[in-house]
Design an enzyme around this catalytic site. Sequence first.
Site, PDB file in Angstrom:
ATOM      1  N   CYS A   9      -2.834  -0.965  -3.726  1.00 51.74           N
ATOM      2  CA  CYS A   9      -4.098  -0.541  -4.350  1.00 51.74           C
ATOM      3  C   CYS A   9      -4.080   0.983  -4.444  1.00 51.74           C
ATOM      4  CB  CYS A   9      -5.311  -1.080  -3.593  1.00 51.74           C
ATOM      5  SG  CYS A   9      -5.465  -0.514  -1.884  1.00 51.74           S
ATOM      6  N   ASN A  12      -5.050   2.242  -0.169  1.00 51.42           N
ATOM      7  CA  ASN A  12      -4.450   1.427   0.904  1.00 51.42           C
ATOM      8  C   ASN A  12      -5.312   1.419   2.164  1.00 51.42           C
ATOM      9  OD1 ASN A  12      -1.415   1.386   2.938  1.00 51.42           O
ATOM     10  ND2 ASN A  12      -2.460  -0.338   2.037  1.00 51.42           N
ATOM     11  N   CYS A  14      -8.658  -0.414   1.646  1.00 52.59           N
ATOM     12  CA  CYS A  14      -9.602  -1.519   1.413  1.00 52.59           C
ATOM     13  C   CYS A  14      -8.895  -2.776   0.898  1.00 52.59           C
ATOM     14  CB  CYS A  14     -10.700  -1.110   0.428  1.00 52.59           C
ATOM     15  SG  CYS A  14     -11.733   0.257   1.006  1.00 52.59           S
ATOM     16  N   ARG A  15      -8.541  -2.774  -0.394  1.00 54.16           N
ATOM     17  CA  ARG A  15      -8.083  -4.019  -1.019  1.00 54.16           C
ATOM     18  C   ARG A  15      -6.694  -4.463  -0.564  1.00 54.16           C
ATOM     19  NH1 ARG A  15      -9.005  -1.844  -6.877  1.00 54.16           N
ATOM     20  NH2 ARG A  15      -8.481   0.052  -5.707  1.00 54.16           N
ATOM     21  N   SER A  16      -5.722  -3.555  -0.584  1.00 49.96           N
ATOM     22  CA  SER A  16      -4.366  -4.025  -0.248  1.00 49.96           C
ATOM     23  C   SER A  16      -4.215  -4.360   1.240  1.00 49.96           C
ATOM     24  CB  SER A  16      -3.269  -3.078  -0.759  1.00 49.96           C
ATOM     25  OG  SER A  16      -3.401  -1.789  -0.261  1.00 49.96           O
ATOM     26  N   ASP A 126     -12.569  -2.274  -7.072  1.00 52.01           N
ATOM     27  CA  ASP A 126     -12.583  -1.266  -6.012  1.00 52.01           C
ATOM     28  C   ASP A 126     -13.953  -1.291  -5.313  1.00 52.01           C
ATOM     29  OD1 ASP A 126     -12.648   1.011  -4.496  1.00 52.01           O
ATOM     30  OD2 ASP A 126     -11.894   2.332  -6.075  1.00 52.01           O
TER      31      ASP A 126
HETATM   32  P1  4NP Z   1      -8.652   0.882  -2.007  1.00 52.81           P
HETATM   33  O1  4NP Z   1     -10.111   1.571  -2.078  1.00 52.81           O
HETATM   34  O2  4NP Z   1      -7.866   1.426  -3.186  1.00 52.81           O
HETATM   35  O3  4NP Z   1      -8.981  -0.558  -2.174  1.00 52.81           O
HETATM   36  O4  4NP Z   1      -8.064   1.253  -0.674  1.00 52.81           O
HETATM   37  C1  4NP Z   1     -10.313   2.954  -2.167  1.00 52.81           C
HETATM   38  C2  4NP Z   1     -10.204   3.742  -1.039  1.00 52.81           C
HETATM   39  C3  4NP Z   1     -10.451   5.096  -1.112  1.00 52.81           C
HETATM   40  C4  4NP Z   1     -10.809   5.655  -2.319  1.00 52.81           C
HETATM   41  C5  4NP Z   1     -10.914   4.880  -3.457  1.00 52.81           C
HETATM   42  C6  4NP Z   1     -10.652   3.513  -3.374  1.00 52.81           C
HETATM   43  N1  4NP Z   1     -11.088   7.048  -2.406  1.00 52.81           N
HETATM   44  O5  4NP Z   1     -11.498   7.501  -3.476  1.00 52.81           O
HETATM   45  O6  4NP Z   1     -10.900   7.765  -1.395  1.00 52.81           O
END
Ligand code: 4NP
Length: 160
Positions: A9, A12, A14-16, A126
């Site tokens: 993702c 790294n 939340c989703r992955s 997201d």
């Molecule tokens: P992820 O979510 O891609 O599912 O881990 C996010 C985590 C952090 C951010 C964006 C999405 N950020 O903008 O810091």
Amino acid sequence: MKTKVLFVCLGNICRSPAAEGVFLDLIRKKQISDQFHVDSAGTSGFHAGEKADRRMRDKAKERGISLESLSRKFLESDFEDFDFIICMDGQNFKNVKRLDPSGHYGHKVFMMVEFCSRFKVHEVPDPYYGSEDGFNHVLDIVEDASEGLLKYIIDENRKK
Ligand code: 4NP
């Protein structure tokens, strides 16, 4: 030979990590963990070294899944090191593809939602700036897709 699966993702956190935890839980329940190496990574290194987001860990915990991964950035060497590179959204997919301009590893790169059977969605959204519900929605999609992904991998491995 283990099948190596990498979930990708943006951050790294939340989703992955959720996909990694759900997939690990699935193969553990089926007692086939020893046949897999599972990891996750982010196309950005913004959160490198961090545990998964507290909200994601709490929601996963409610489903009996503990998220243990630490964030790391996706590396070009991951193309060689993994058999299946599973991207959470279109932007992640594009960013991964951009690191493989010749398309040599194109056959390894998938969208997670390709493996959904219950959810008709274009990507795993997201959840970072959204509400608590968003984290449960991620887990619902990822649980659905993980089942389909495992079936796909087992079918592919049978063909070899
Ligand atoms: P992820 O979510 O891609 O599912 O881990 C996010 C985590 C952090 C951010 C964006 C999405 N950020 O903008 O810091």
